[in-house]
Scaffold this motif. Sequence first.
Motif, mmCIF file in Angstrom:
data_model
loop_
_atom_site.group_PDB
_atom_site.id
_atom_site.type_symbol
_atom_site.label_atom_id
_atom_site.label_comp_id
_atom_site.label_asym_id
_atom_site.label_seq_id
_atom_site.Cartn_x
_atom_site.Cartn_y
_atom_site.Cartn_z
ATOM 1 N N GLU A 50 25.989 43.009 46.562
ATOM 2 C CA GLU A 50 26.526 42.363 45.365
ATOM 3 C C GLU A 50 25.579 41.266 44.906
ATOM 4 O O GLU A 50 24.969 40.566 45.729
ATOM 5 C CB GLU A 50 27.898 41.737 45.671
ATOM 6 N N GLU A 87 28.224 36.203 42.289
ATOM 7 C CA GLU A 87 29.527 36.375 41.646
ATOM 8 C C GLU A 87 30.219 35.011 41.568
ATOM 9 O O GLU A 87 30.221 34.263 42.551
ATOM 10 C CB GLU A 87 30.402 37.333 42.451
ATOM 11 N N THR A 128 31.053 30.197 43.576
ATOM 12 C CA THR A 128 30.009 31.214 43.385
ATOM 13 C C THR A 128 29.601 31.748 44.753
ATOM 14 O O THR A 128 29.168 30.978 45.627
ATOM 15 C CB THR A 128 28.791 30.632 42.672
#
Length: 857
Positions: A100, A103, A129
């Motif tokens: 990932e 985010e 985050t």
Amino acid sequence: MLALPTLTGFILVFLVPDAVTESAELRFLGQTDFVVEERSSSVIRLLVERIGDPVNVTALVLLEGEDTSDFEASSAAAFLLSSESRKTIFIAVKDDDLPEADETFVFNLKLQSSSNGVKLGTPNKATITILSNDNAFGIISFNSSSFITVEEPKSRNQYVPLTLIRERGTYGTVTVNFEITGGPNPAIEDLSPDKGNITIPPGRAVVVFSILIRDDKIPEDDEIFTVQLTGAAGGALLNPNRSSVQIQISRNDAPIRFTQPSLVVPESAGIISITVTRGRTEDDQPIGSEKGEVSVGYSIISDGSASAATPGVDFIDLQVERVVVFQSGVHTAQLHFNITDDKVPEIAESFQLVLLEETLLGDAVLLTPSSAHITIEPNDKPYGVLSISSSLFSQTVVINEDLTVSFEDITIVRNGGTHGNVSINWTITRNSSDTSPVTDDLSPARGTLRFAAGQMLAALSLNITQDDFPEESEAFLLRLLPGSVQGGAEMDEPTEMIFYVQDSDDVYGRFRFHPLEEQRIQSLPSARFLSFSFLREGGTVGTTQLILTALYIPAGPVDPMRVRDGVLNGSSVNSLMFYPGQRQARLVLPIRNDAFLQNGAHFLVQLNSVQLVNISPPVPSVSPRFGGVTNLTLTITPDIANGEIGFTSNQTLVLLEPENTNYSTVTLPLRRDGTDGQAVVFWSLRPTGENRMDVTSEDLSPFNGSITFLSGQSEAAINITIMADNVPEINETLLLTLDRTNVENQVLKPGFTTREIVIMENDDPGGVFEFSPFSRGPYFVNEGEAVELRVVRARGQLLSQLIRYRVMPLGNEEFYGATGVLEFKPGEREVVVALVARPDYIPEVSCPFFLQIITFY
């Protein structure tokens, strides 16, 4: 060890009494923006503050938007009593295996519906985050074969495609750097580019880049280059197991050349051969490719002048085609020419052969000499011209008396015509002040050399006197006598030459280690030294110099590359003189008093050379020479070696506090290599780490001391006593150090002078957890109502401890804060768990739930 009993509480009704409307505000306090990594230990602490009137209030922290399962729970709850103004809420990050990118999530602070008139203040949003994780930007590696073999192209471009793969995530644009090394020559000479970078765009998992193979037209053997990925930018990583590819350029560009640039032949030579080589250096070593067929054309150059040989008249080209062909694996080819003997008196005539580069086919290059100049000697004087062969002057003629009985290598040549029988007289005299007869060394001393009709060469036949008397080299002068020529021939220079009979019967001696004398290392109270004895056998004429090297090599392989300097009291290269008549000599090399001699080390003595100080006449001599082994190894035994003292192991020693006894003893062995003399080793034990001040003599003893090695003793030990107690303690680390010895020539062994000792945590330093007796329930709650439970810690309170809890079954569907984390700080005994029943407005019957502690962080 931390004790973790199963903690289960049954939730009962918790009634919130009516309250008078008051004025208060709920908000976040302190940090509200967080940047964390995705791992199970990442726990975010949100501090909730109530300002204004002291009223009871229940706070909710809810994830904004869709739950992406990046957190252990998407909600949390906290109950603030009127006596409390602040409460910490924990948000735990869930560690998964999904690549990932960064985010960002928002958690909102909310009020439970019945909030006693409390309003929501600011800030009321927290941003978290989670940094890119699980290799979101990919792991880069080669997907090509790790070893690629290519051929160097001929007059064209050739590329080697290399494939990079991007495993795991493909987020973002990443750049990979590469560099080509190897050789033996710089990579840029054979490959292009030799360094650079490759860009991989977002979403791309495979990229191909190419390396150009240069045609450099240089003869080369196999060359191996390594394409190495040297770094990645943009967040990607390199796979260290597949970050390089080797490219082998097979041997190529075999050189084509004549073996000699010029050749002089007589007109009567008949068929001559000119050698052309393929894949050979000038000193006849293989280089370049030998595979496949190679061919090259040649031309004949004869300019028509008086000194030029005429094709078809003076010589004939015997090749069907003017092409030199090499089959696969063949390294030499011959060009054949017939020299025409026309009986016409002629001056020297020549012609030239030239290999033509533009006709070259196959994996080869043309190198010098690419032309050969052939000269036909002057010829056709009818009775010839007699002289000593000029080839004898290209190097000194030397005769070895010890190996030669008959010598026939001195030749007289007859140039020009060979008609009729001719003869010439010769004499041999000593070319020195020695008045002894020539026949003492060779015979005859004079004679007549005869040439039959057609004969061009005649050799003197000399008998070499074989004796057992050592003699130095002697010079002799051969003369052709003017006016003695018979048969109409002429005489021309050279008419004199000097030759030599080498020294014989080892006149200067054979040298070796003395077989009856001991070669040894000697150690006395006052000094240490190497002692060598040498013997000179055979002759003892002349002054000779023996040069040798003495090298100290530490214990292990007797490899001169492992030599260590600074042991001998002087240079490692030494010389020894033998004077005329001297047969024996001894060499003593002192060893430095402060040098450390290691047990099992070696002195390697190599005899390098033996040579005459003066030699006359200056011709290569047979002697002096070595007459036996040229190297000797002396091993340092324990009784000579200095002591090297250290622990037998340098590994960390992990101990447990004794449970069934009051104390236990741990023994740490020491070893000494080299046992000469007595040595005392002083040691100390020092606590280290953050809790070093907690280590006392009640934990272990002693903290310092000394160990004595008696002369001849190689083993000893340090004993440490570990005490038992009932006090909770965390890991205690100590460093046991050998500090010094009491004498200079006993040293501490590098890498084995310290031992780390760790006494593992004991007596539950982190505590034992359970529900408080006052909050074990049962309770009944309605939707929208809150319940508060307390967890207490017994035993040790030394560690900060995070505990994860959850409501079962299906707690996240029925409660805010159903999954969460509790923090016990060092010294803290009690922590509150707050739960709020979710209002879902769906008719339901009563359902029991349990609160359970499931794991530690």
